[in-house]
Motif scaffolding. Structure first.
Motif, short mmCIF file in Angstrom:
data_model
loop_
_atom_site.label_atom_id
_atom_site.label_comp_id
_atom_site.label_asym_id
_atom_site.label_seq_id
_atom_site.Cartn_x
_atom_site.Cartn_y
_atom_site.Cartn_z
N ASN A 11 0.58 -1.27 0.17
CA ASN A 11 0.12 -0.12 -0.27
C ASN A 11 0.85 1.42 -0.06
OD1 ASN A 11 0.93 -0.98 2.55
ND2 ASN A 11 -1.06 1.01 3.66
N ASP A 12 2.03 1.62 0.35
CA ASP A 12 3.26 2.48 0.20
C ASP A 12 4.03 2.09 -0.44
OD1 ASP A 12 4.25 4.26 0.92
OD2 ASP A 12 3.83 4.84 2.95
N VAL A 13 4.87 2.87 -0.44
CA VAL A 13 5.84 2.89 -1.69
C VAL A 13 8.15 2.65 -0.27
CG1 VAL A 13 5.60 3.58 -3.35
CG2 VAL A 13 7.17 5.30 -1.45
N ALA A 14 7.33 2.40 1.09
CA ALA A 14 8.71 2.66 1.75
C ALA A 14 9.38 0.69 2.05
CB ALA A 14 7.50 2.70 3.21
N LYS A 44 5.99 8.49 -10.60
CA LYS A 44 4.66 6.85 -9.35
C LYS A 44 4.58 5.55 -10.98
CE LYS A 44 1.92 10.46 -7.64
NZ LYS A 44 0.09 11.23 -7.59
N SER A 80 5.19 -0.38 8.73
CA SER A 80 3.86 0.59 8.71
C SER A 80 2.84 -0.17 7.85
CB SER A 80 3.60 2.05 8.87
OG SER A 80 4.78 2.38 7.86
N MET A 81 4.33 -0.76 6.92
CA MET A 81 3.42 -0.85 5.27
C MET A 81 2.57 -2.10 5.58
SD MET A 81 4.97 0.06 2.44
CE MET A 81 5.74 -1.37 1.40
N GLU A 128 -2.29 -4.78 0.53
CA GLU A 128 -3.95 -4.15 0.05
C GLU A 128 -4.97 -4.81 0.03
OE1 GLU A 128 -3.25 -2.50 -3.99
OE2 GLU A 128 -2.34 -0.94 -3.64
#
Length: 275
Positions: free
Chosen positions: A121-124, A152, A222-223, A226
């Motif tokens: 859900n994120d790019v971390a 992106k 935190s990731m 989805e």
């Protein structure tokens, strides 16, 4: 200057370069002898499993879950130091799969962005690609397009090409200026670190030796996936305050049947995400 200040300055330099270019290369991680020892362990395991294609495929996808030597590689202090510089002190390993190009192989990895199909859900995330054998241009090392991580996710197409090592043969469907690409050559025991949105690829291995690398994917706790499924991870640094993943302990042994079963369960989840 104290050791803590020196370490802080080194991490600040890593962070600055990474934020600007999208990658760091090379990072000296382990000695050539240590890399040789890991390779020997892996190739012995490949030989042991040569009559079992299913287990051999799981070994290549989950070396850190099936071989204690690779489990400890994901916790290498130099890798943790580099990954922490860009993600912070709390780190999980989402996967540590092997990318092996046999000698005189036409296999390639097309231009792509790692996070395209992982369902996160994120790019971390950051990938530390650790070379267990020499990975130079003639053996099909990676190439990076500096600064391309600032975009992106761009459109990709699925080619399912037989020569493509990616799960779906996924390839960026916009033009990539290869003249700007940087060759990320590594000696055995060195690593590169790159952002999950960075454009990267690798060519065929025309050399007389296997090109072996473990792509260790570090993520922030935190990731999450989805879909909400809890895929298998290892907590390698800091703490998990989120509970978004299933945290695995150390392998039960070397090529343990219990560990194979754990990998099978996670592989079903990952396949649903990827396909």
């Amino acid at each position: 200057m104290s050791q803590q200040q020196t370490s802080g300055n080194e991490q600040a330099k890593i962070s600055q370069t990474y934020n600007q270019e999208g990658f760091i290369v090379p990072i000296d991680v382990i000695s050539k002898q240590e890399a040789k020892t890991l390779r020997t362990d892996l190739e012995a395991a490949e030989l042991e499993l040569s009559g079992n294609p299913e287990k051999l495929a799981l070994l290549k996808a989950y070396p850190d879950r099936l071989l204690p030597s690779f489990y400890y590689l994901t916790r290498n202090e130099k890798l943790i130091f580099a990954a922490s510089a860009v993600l912070g002190p709390d780190l999980m390993v989402w996967s540590a799969g092997l990318f092996i190009k046999e000698k005189k192989s036409s296999k390639i990895v097309s231009w792509h962005q790692d996070l395209t199909y992982w369902g996160l859900n994120d790019v971390a995330e950051t990938t530390c690609w650790v070379a267990l054998s020499r990975a130079h241009e003639n053996s099909g090392c990676m190439k990076f397009v500096p600064g391309s991580h600032k975009t992106k996710i761009v459109p990709h197409v699925d080619t399912y090409s037989e020569d493509n090592m990616l799960s779906r043969g996924q390839e960026i469907s916009v033009d990539v200026d290869e003249n700007t690409a940087v060759v990320a050559a590594l000696d055995a025991g060195q690593a590169s670190m790159h952002h999950g949105l960075l454009f990267h690829s690798s060519g065929p291995n025309s050399s007389g030796d296997r090109r072996i690398g473990s792509a260790i994917r570090y993520i922030k706790p935190s990731m999450k996936q989805e879909t909400g499924v809890r895929s298998l991870v290892s907590l390698v640094s800091g703490e998990d305050h989120f509970g978004n993943f299933k945290i695995a302990g150390a392998p039960k042994g070397r090529l343990s049947e219990e560990d194979f079963q754990l990998c099978r369960q996670d592989n079903e989840i990952k396949n649903r995400i990827l396909y």
